[in-house]
Structure formats: structure tokens, C-alpha cells
Design a protein around this motif. Structure first.
Motif, PDB file in Angstrom:
ATOM      1  N   GLY A   6       0.748  -1.139   0.111  1.00  0.00           N
ATOM      2  CA  GLY A   6       0.005  -0.095  -0.239  1.00  0.00           C
ATOM      3  C   GLY A   6       1.017   1.046  -0.008  1.00  0.00           C
ATOM      4  O   GLY A   6       0.244   2.265  -0.162  1.00  0.00           O
ATOM      5  N   ILE A   7       2.164   1.013   0.180  1.00  0.00           N
ATOM      6  CA  ILE A   7       3.050   2.477   0.183  1.00  0.00           C
ATOM      7  C   ILE A   7       4.308   2.296  -0.551  1.00  0.00           C
ATOM      8  O   ILE A   7       4.706   3.461  -0.962  1.00  0.00           O
ATOM      9  CB  ILE A   7       3.232   2.811   1.826  1.00  0.00           C
ATOM     10  CG1 ILE A   7       3.758   4.145   1.891  1.00  0.00           C
ATOM     11  CG2 ILE A   7       4.246   1.578   2.454  1.00  0.00           C
ATOM     12  CD1 ILE A   7       3.720   4.670   3.450  1.00  0.00           C
ATOM     13  N   SER A  22      -5.767   4.970  -5.908  1.00  0.00           N
ATOM     14  CA  SER A  22      -6.020   3.568  -5.259  1.00  0.00           C
ATOM     15  C   SER A  22      -7.620   3.364  -5.664  1.00  0.00           C
ATOM     16  O   SER A  22      -8.553   3.873  -5.285  1.00  0.00           O
ATOM     17  CB  SER A  22      -6.139   3.497  -3.732  1.00  0.00           C
ATOM     18  OG  SER A  22      -4.896   3.512  -3.109  1.00  0.00           O
ATOM     19  N   ASP A  45       0.676   7.522  -1.568  1.00  0.00           N
ATOM     20  CA  ASP A  45       0.205   6.239  -1.912  1.00  0.00           C
ATOM     21  C   ASP A  45      -0.396   5.935  -0.362  1.00  0.00           C
ATOM     22  O   ASP A  45      -1.306   5.091  -0.618  1.00  0.00           O
ATOM     23  CB  ASP A  45       1.362   5.267  -2.125  1.00  0.00           C
ATOM     24  CG  ASP A  45       1.357   4.005  -2.612  1.00  0.00           C
ATOM     25  OD1 ASP A  45       0.301   3.389  -2.449  1.00  0.00           O
ATOM     26  OD2 ASP A  45       1.977   3.234  -3.212  1.00  0.00           O
ATOM     27  N   GLY A  46       0.517   6.226   0.688  1.00  0.00           N
ATOM     28  CA  GLY A  46      -0.127   5.546   1.788  1.00  0.00           C
ATOM     29  C   GLY A  46      -1.646   6.322   2.079  1.00  0.00           C
ATOM     30  O   GLY A  46      -2.618   5.621   2.505  1.00  0.00           O
ATOM     31  N   THR A  85      -3.957   7.593  -0.183  1.00  0.00           N
ATOM     32  CA  THR A  85      -5.133   7.256  -0.766  1.00  0.00           C
ATOM     33  C   THR A  85      -5.611   5.688  -0.391  1.00  0.00           C
ATOM     34  O   THR A  85      -6.830   5.534  -0.385  1.00  0.00           O
ATOM     35  CB  THR A  85      -4.544   6.838  -2.463  1.00  0.00           C
ATOM     36  OG1 THR A  85      -3.396   6.132  -2.487  1.00  0.00           O
ATOM     37  CG2 THR A  85      -4.519   8.368  -3.205  1.00  0.00           C
ATOM     38  N   THR A  86      -4.763   4.965   0.029  1.00  0.00           N
ATOM     39  CA  THR A  86      -5.264   3.335   0.413  1.00  0.00           C
ATOM     40  C   THR A  86      -6.053   3.873   1.905  1.00  0.00           C
ATOM     41  O   THR A  86      -6.904   3.106   1.723  1.00  0.00           O
ATOM     42  CB  THR A  86      -3.741   2.587   0.782  1.00  0.00           C
ATOM     43  OG1 THR A  86      -3.137   2.378  -0.317  1.00  0.00           O
ATOM     44  CG2 THR A  86      -4.443   1.244   1.264  1.00  0.00           C
TER      45      THR A  86
END
Ligand code: AMP
Ligand code: MG
Length: 312
Positions: A148-149, A218, A262-263, A265-266
Motif C-alpha cells: 500500500g505504500i 487506489s 500512496d499511503g 490514498t489507501t
């Protein structure tokens, strides 16, 4: 020049337009591919000797010393766990495995198995020792997954490398995580489509213009399967240990740091639109939600500002 290669469980594309010398472009693209392979060797849960696999193998046994890079990424992952009240949680790995999302061997686990594994999901039991950069998972059977990151971080590393090496026009697309370097050679901005996850790849609901920034999405389209008319996708709600049911099709975020985007959006996907937008504003992120009824909800940057989203 454009080249695709496989890493981080997905296809990654790199395009360099300027400088235009093909020898240099070739050399840089090879360097990028090597660096990505090294990052994958460090972060992958599928490679038995990766730093992450060593942490996982030693869960409940002992702390493992990791590189500064891995430690920083884990700290950041934990930061997003805290801020999202556990919606983002890299100790979700045992659950991702139960559903077969990692290896793409999809299955629906029975409730008993889910309940038995739920107690393993708890970011507070991921102990990061700042003094000696060791990492310890408290319980046997626990494991972490940076899916996820890590890709966002990889995009940061590669974007910085390319800029340092003098690239002034280029585009990275690492499995839908986009980095725009400079402008296009005709002087215009990079036009990036925001995909409708329910449509075929390449069909977008609208676009964002980007320059020297990163765009991360995501969504329910990356890894999923459909059974009895229900779509099961790879973003898991740690509270239920099932694919997150928040009426969200995708969350897109734009900004300067791929790892953070990235972190977030998840996390935002799991939190859902109302809580997600609230947290995005609090932390200063620009995000855009695409909902399953076609509705689009966005923060100011996508509505009117720097990342203005336009339909088609
Ligand atoms: P992304 O595409 O960045 O949203 O990441 C999805 C990937 O992160 C999945 O394939 C899993 O490997 C992992 N993952 C799934 N659910 C979560 C969660 N709630 N928190 C952190 N990582 C997750
Ligand atoms: Mg993510």
C-alpha cells in the motif's frame, strides 16, 4: 523513448523525452530498472531474503535490524496508521494472503478463518526501535506487507534520480502511480486520465494536468475478482478483514511525495468519503473520490486549484 518492466507486482513504464540522446536515455532506463529491482528485493514479501520477509519470519521471535530506507518507510506507514485510526495498517498481510490477493489466487475465506486471523492485524504491535533501527512484530504469525505504500516511494526515488541526472521531460507510470517530470517537449503539461475502475483500462472519467508532481490512485480495479455478482478487491478494511465496502471506486491524490500519496490514498479508500476528505484537509492532501454512483467529491486543489480535474 519508453520502456516497460515488471517489478512491485505490476508493470512499470518509464518514458524519457529530454534530453533526447538515445544512448543516455538507454543508460538511464537501465539504471532505473536495476534500482527498481533492488527496491523490490528489499521490500517484497515474495522474496524470502527481503528485509520485509526477514521481519515477517521473525515475528514473535526477535527484532530484526533493517536499512535506514526500510526503517523510514515503516515509520511513515505507522504514521498513516495512527492518523487514519488503523484504516491503513501494513500488518494486514495475513488477511491479504487469506483472500489470495498477493499471489492472485483469489478465494473467499470462511468467517471462522477470518476471525482467527483478525487478532494478528494491529499496527501497534509493530515495534520500531529508532535507536538501532530494529523492527519487531510482537506476535507469531503476524506479517507486514508494504503493497500500500512502497510503489509511491519507488516513484519518489526514481523521479529524484532522473531529475538529478538531468532529465527535464519524462513520465513514470508504475502500475497507475504517475510521476510527471517537467513539461512535455511541446511545452504543454502532462495530461493524466483518472480512470473509471469499472471501465476497460485506458478509459477515463476525466483528466488532470500535471507537471513536476505525482498522481496516485487506489481503486477497485488493480486486483479483484467477482463471485456471485459481488466484486472483491484488494483494499482490506482492517476492522472487518474483508474488502472495504465504502461505496468508493477510487481515490486519487496529487502532490510532491509519492510515498505519502500512496499511503494516504489507501487509507482514504478504507475511511470512505466523509472521514477521508476530513482527514485529507487536516493533513493538507488534495484528494478526489470517485464513488460507485458516479459522484465525484474532491478537495479544493482538484475542484478549482492546481490539479483542476476536468471531465473527458
Ligand atoms: P494501494 O493499491 O496502494 O491502495 O495498495 C493496496 C495494497 O496494499 C494491497 O494489494 C495490499 O497489499 C495492501 N493493503 C490492503 N489493504 C490495506 C490496508 N488497509 N492498509 C495497508 N495496506 C493494505
Ligand atoms: Mg497506496
Amino acid at each position: 523513448m519508453e520502456k516497460g518492466f515488471y517489478a512491485f507486482g505490476t508493470m512499470n513504464y518509464i518514458r524519457i523525452d529530454e534530453p533526447i540522446e538515445t544512448d543516455l536515455q538507454n543508460e538511464l532506463i537501465n539504471e532505473v530498472e536495476n534500482l527498481c529491482n533492488n527496491l523490490d528485493d528489499t521490500f517484497s514479501i515474495f522474496k524470502p531474503d527481503s528485509e520485509i520477509s526477514l521481519i515477517n519470519k521473525n515475528a514473535g521471535i526477535k527484532a530484526v535490524k533493517v536499512s535506514d530506507e526500510t526503517f523510514m518507510l515503516l515509520e511513515r506507514a505507522k504514521f498513516f496508521s495512527k492518523k487514519s485510526n488503523g484504516a491503513f495498517d501494513i500488518t494486514i498481510s495475513p488477511i491479504v494472503k487469506l483472500w489470495g490477493f498477493g499471489e492472485k489466487e483469489y478465494k473467499i475465506p470462511d468467517q471462522k478463518t477470518i476471525i482467527a486471523n483478525k487478532r494478528l492485524v494491529n499496527y501497534k504491535q509493530l515495534i520500531l526501535n529508532k535507536n538501532n533501527h530494529t523492527v519487531f512484530l510482537k506476535r507469531k504469525g503476524q506479517s507486514i506487507d508494504l503493497g500500500g505504500i512502497a510503489k509511491g516511494y519507488a516513484v519518489d526515488v526514481i523521479s529524484n534520480l532522473l531529475v538529478t541526472k538531468g532529465v527535464t521531460s519524462g513520465l513514470l507510470n508504475f502500475g497507475g502511480t504517475i510521476s510527471a517530470i517537467g513539461r512535455k517537449t511541446d511545452g504543454s503539461l502532462w495530461k493524466i486520465g483518472v480512470q473509471n475502475p469499472l471501465d476497460k483500462r485506458g478509459i477515463s472519467v476525466g483528466k488532470v494536468l500535471l507537471r513536476d508532481d505525482i498522481l496516485v490512485t487506489s481503486g477497485v480495479n488493480e486486483r479483484f475478482f467477482v463471485k456471485n455478482g459481488i466484486r472483491y478487491h484488494h483494499i482490506i478494511n482492517p476492522k472487518t478483514c474483508e474488502p472495504s465496502q465504502s461505496k468508493v471506486l477510487s481515490v486519487t491524490a496529487a502532490g510532491g511525495c509519492g510515498m505519502d500519496l500512496d499511503g494516504i490514498t489507501t487509507a482514504m479508500f478504507v475511511l470512505g468519503q466523509v472521514k477521508g476528505i476530513k482527514l485529507a484537509k487536516k493533513l493538507g492532501f488534495e484528494v478526489l473520490y470517485l464513488m460507485d454512483n458516479g459522484e465525484i467529491v474532491a478537495t479544493e486543489g482538484f475542484a478549482n486549484g492546481k490539479y483542476k480535474f476536468t471531465f473527458k
